[in-house]
Design an enzyme around this catalytic site. Sequence first.
Site, PDB file in Angstrom:
ATOM      1  N   HIS A 200      15.958   1.036   3.910  1.00 30.17           N
ATOM      2  CA  HIS A 200      15.875  -0.317   3.365  1.00 30.17           C
ATOM      3  C   HIS A 200      15.702  -0.294   1.860  1.00 30.17           C
ATOM      4  CE1 HIS A 200      11.523   0.622   3.951  1.00 30.17           C
ATOM      5  NE2 HIS A 200      11.341  -0.114   2.865  1.00 30.17           N
TER       6      HIS A 200
ATOM      7  N   GLU B  21       6.128  -9.671   4.575  1.00 31.42           N
ATOM      8  CA  GLU B  21       7.491  -9.157   4.391  1.00 31.42           C
ATOM      9  C   GLU B  21       8.410  -9.540   5.531  1.00 31.42           C
ATOM     10  OE1 GLU B  21       8.818  -6.480   6.284  1.00 31.42           O
ATOM     11  OE2 GLU B  21       7.063  -5.648   7.261  1.00 31.42           O
TER      12      GLU B  21
ATOM     13  N   GLN C 199      14.517  -5.547   2.644  1.00 30.19           N
ATOM     14  CA  GLN C 199      13.133  -5.942   2.922  1.00 30.19           C
ATOM     15  C   GLN C 199      12.649  -6.842   1.781  1.00 30.19           C
ATOM     16  OE1 GLN C 199       9.982  -2.962   2.381  1.00 30.19           O
ATOM     17  NE2 GLN C 199       9.201  -3.518   4.394  1.00 30.19           N
TER      18      GLN C 199
ATOM     19  N   HIS D  59      11.405  -0.990  -4.402  1.00 31.67           N
ATOM     20  CA  HIS D  59      11.444   0.403  -3.928  1.00 31.67           C
ATOM     21  C   HIS D  59      12.657   0.642  -3.042  1.00 31.67           C
ATOM     22  CE1 HIS D  59       9.273  -1.510  -0.463  1.00 31.67           C
ATOM     23  NE2 HIS D  59       9.969  -0.637   0.240  1.00 31.67           N
TER      24      HIS D  59
ATOM     25  N   GLU E 166      10.103   5.492  -0.810  1.00 35.95           N
ATOM     26  CA  GLU E 166       9.368   5.476   0.455  1.00 35.95           C
ATOM     27  C   GLU E 166      10.109   6.329   1.477  1.00 35.95           C
ATOM     28  OE1 GLU E 166       8.746   1.443   1.840  1.00 35.95           O
ATOM     29  OE2 GLU E 166       8.359   2.110   3.888  1.00 35.95           O
TER      30      GLU E 166
HETATM   31  C1  MC0 Z   1       4.591   0.452 -10.633  1.00 38.30           C
HETATM   32  N1  MC0 Z   1       5.409   1.185 -11.410  1.00 38.30           N
HETATM   33  C2  MC0 Z   1       6.618   1.214 -10.858  1.00 38.30           C
HETATM   34  C3  MC0 Z   1       6.522   0.452  -9.674  1.00 38.30           C
HETATM   35  N2  MC0 Z   1       5.249  -0.010  -9.566  1.00 38.30           N
HETATM   36  N3  MC0 Z   1       7.755   1.822 -11.245  1.00 38.30           N
HETATM   37  C4  MC0 Z   1       8.835   1.637 -10.449  1.00 38.30           C
HETATM   38  N4  MC0 Z   1       8.815   0.899  -9.316  1.00 38.30           N
HETATM   39  C5  MC0 Z   1       7.688   0.292  -8.897  1.00 38.30           C
HETATM   40  N5  MC0 Z   1       7.674  -0.412  -7.781  1.00 38.30           N
HETATM   41  C6  MC0 Z   1       5.063   1.830 -12.675  1.00 38.30           C
HETATM   42  C7  MC0 Z   1       4.496   0.808 -13.649  1.00 38.30           C
HETATM   43  O1  MC0 Z   1       5.529   0.169 -14.352  1.00 38.30           O
HETATM   44  C8  MC0 Z   1       3.645   1.677 -14.543  1.00 38.30           C
HETATM   45  O2  MC0 Z   1       4.446   2.329 -15.488  1.00 38.30           O
HETATM   46  C9  MC0 Z   1       3.093   2.721 -13.592  1.00 38.30           C
HETATM   47  O3  MC0 Z   1       3.996   2.759 -12.470  1.00 38.30           O
HETATM   48  C10 MC0 Z   1       1.713   2.350 -13.081  1.00 38.30           C
HETATM   49  O4  MC0 Z   1       1.802   1.065 -12.531  1.00 38.30           O
HETATM   50  P1  MC0 Z   1       0.584   0.035 -12.402  1.00 38.30           P
HETATM   51  O5  MC0 Z   1       1.134  -1.324 -12.432  1.00 38.30           O
HETATM   52  O6  MC0 Z   1      -0.498   0.411 -13.358  1.00 38.30           O
HETATM   53  O7  MC0 Z   1       0.097   0.227 -10.939  1.00 38.30           O
HETATM   54  P2  MC0 Z   1      -0.701   1.392 -10.231  1.00 38.30           P
HETATM   55  O8  MC0 Z   1      -0.659   2.680 -10.969  1.00 38.30           O
HETATM   56  O9  MC0 Z   1      -2.033   0.840  -9.856  1.00 38.30           O
HETATM   57  O10 MC0 Z   1       0.188   1.503  -8.914  1.00 38.30           O
HETATM   58  C11 MC0 Z   1       1.525   1.896  -8.925  1.00 38.30           C
HETATM   59  C12 MC0 Z   1       1.836   2.558  -7.574  1.00 38.30           C
HETATM   60  C13 MC0 Z   1       1.425   1.519  -6.486  1.00 38.30           C
HETATM   61  C14 MC0 Z   1       3.319   2.872  -7.538  1.00 38.30           C
HETATM   62  C15 MC0 Z   1       1.005   3.831  -7.438  1.00 38.30           C
HETATM   63  O11 MC0 Z   1       2.157   0.325  -6.653  1.00 38.30           O
HETATM   64  C16 MC0 Z   1       1.600   2.032  -5.091  1.00 38.30           C
HETATM   65  O12 MC0 Z   1       0.738   2.752  -4.556  1.00 38.30           O
HETATM   66  N6  MC0 Z   1       2.704   1.670  -4.415  1.00 38.30           N
HETATM   67  C17 MC0 Z   1       2.958   2.118  -3.041  1.00 38.30           C
HETATM   68  C18 MC0 Z   1       2.573   1.054  -2.055  1.00 38.30           C
HETATM   69  C19 MC0 Z   1       3.390  -0.201  -2.190  1.00 38.30           C
HETATM   70  O13 MC0 Z   1       4.129  -0.392  -3.153  1.00 38.30           O
HETATM   71  N7  MC0 Z   1       3.229  -1.123  -1.209  1.00 38.30           N
HETATM   72  C20 MC0 Z   1       3.945  -2.389  -1.174  1.00 38.30           C
HETATM   73  C21 MC0 Z   1       5.130  -2.292  -0.314  1.00 38.30           C
HETATM   74  P3  MC0 Z   1       4.108   2.318 -17.044  1.00 38.30           P
HETATM   75  O14 MC0 Z   1       5.227   3.097 -17.677  1.00 38.30           O
HETATM   76  O15 MC0 Z   1       4.018   0.878 -17.413  1.00 38.30           O
HETATM   77  O16 MC0 Z   1       2.788   3.042 -17.116  1.00 38.30           O
HETATM   78  S1  MC0 Z   1       4.654  -2.061   1.370  1.00 38.30           S
HETATM   79  C22 MC0 Z   1       6.064  -1.727   2.233  1.00 38.30           C
HETATM   80  O17 MC0 Z   1       7.101  -1.709   1.666  1.00 38.30           O
HETATM   81  C23 MC0 Z   1       5.893  -1.487   3.736  1.00 38.30           C
HETATM   82  C24 MC0 Z   1       5.366  -2.710   4.409  1.00 38.30           C
HETATM   83  C25 MC0 Z   1       7.215  -1.035   4.415  1.00 38.30           C
HETATM   84  O18 MC0 Z   1       8.207  -0.727   3.741  1.00 38.30           O
HETATM   85  O19 MC0 Z   1       7.237  -0.989   5.646  1.00 38.30           O
END
Ligand code: MC0
Length: 140
Positions: A7, A43, A59, A83, A133
Amino acid sequence: MLLRIDHVGIACHNLEEKIEFYESTFGLVVVSREVNEEQGVREAMLHVADGDSGASYIQLLEPLHPDSAVGKYLSKRGEGVHHIGYGVPDVAKAMADIGAKGVRLIDERPRHGSMGASIAFLHPKDVGGVLTELVETSRH
Ligand code: MC0
């Protein structure tokens, strides 16, 4: 190691509005809706296509609160691709194999994902700016 694009996750402010857009513009059909408290999202999965190794979806993701992953993304970057989820045969094995190559794993162990999948995220900073992912699912 990768079976398919499972996705593409798209961050949006209003899930219902975006579902309607994808339905009316592309003729996609919603096959699942979930609230995932752990991930901080509401979602919907819209079926795109079927392939030999499984189906692919769009998604749509609406944050449950502003300090969630999707909420922070929206406030920093606005709506758009959040993502990519790749189908893998065994998420724990894929995590071990990819982690051994030096890519940071966000999750220490697989978590619950959409439609009963087992999922794990890789850090976008180690994947060329793409939040990635891994998705293990028995759904086809
Ligand atoms: C953040 N960054 C990204 C990003 N989100 N880069 C690309 N794509 C994304 N989606 C970048 C920011 O621009 C920043 O870069 C750096 O990562 C740190 O971001 P932050 O805003 O300070 O946030 P953090 O560090 O607290 O968290 C970022 C992180 C987090 C990716 C670790 O979002 C995470 O754990 N994501 C995984 C879980 C998730 O996204 N869940 C929602 C979908 P700069 O250069 O500005 O420092 S759940 C889902 O999808 C499930 C239900 C499913 O598929 O079944």
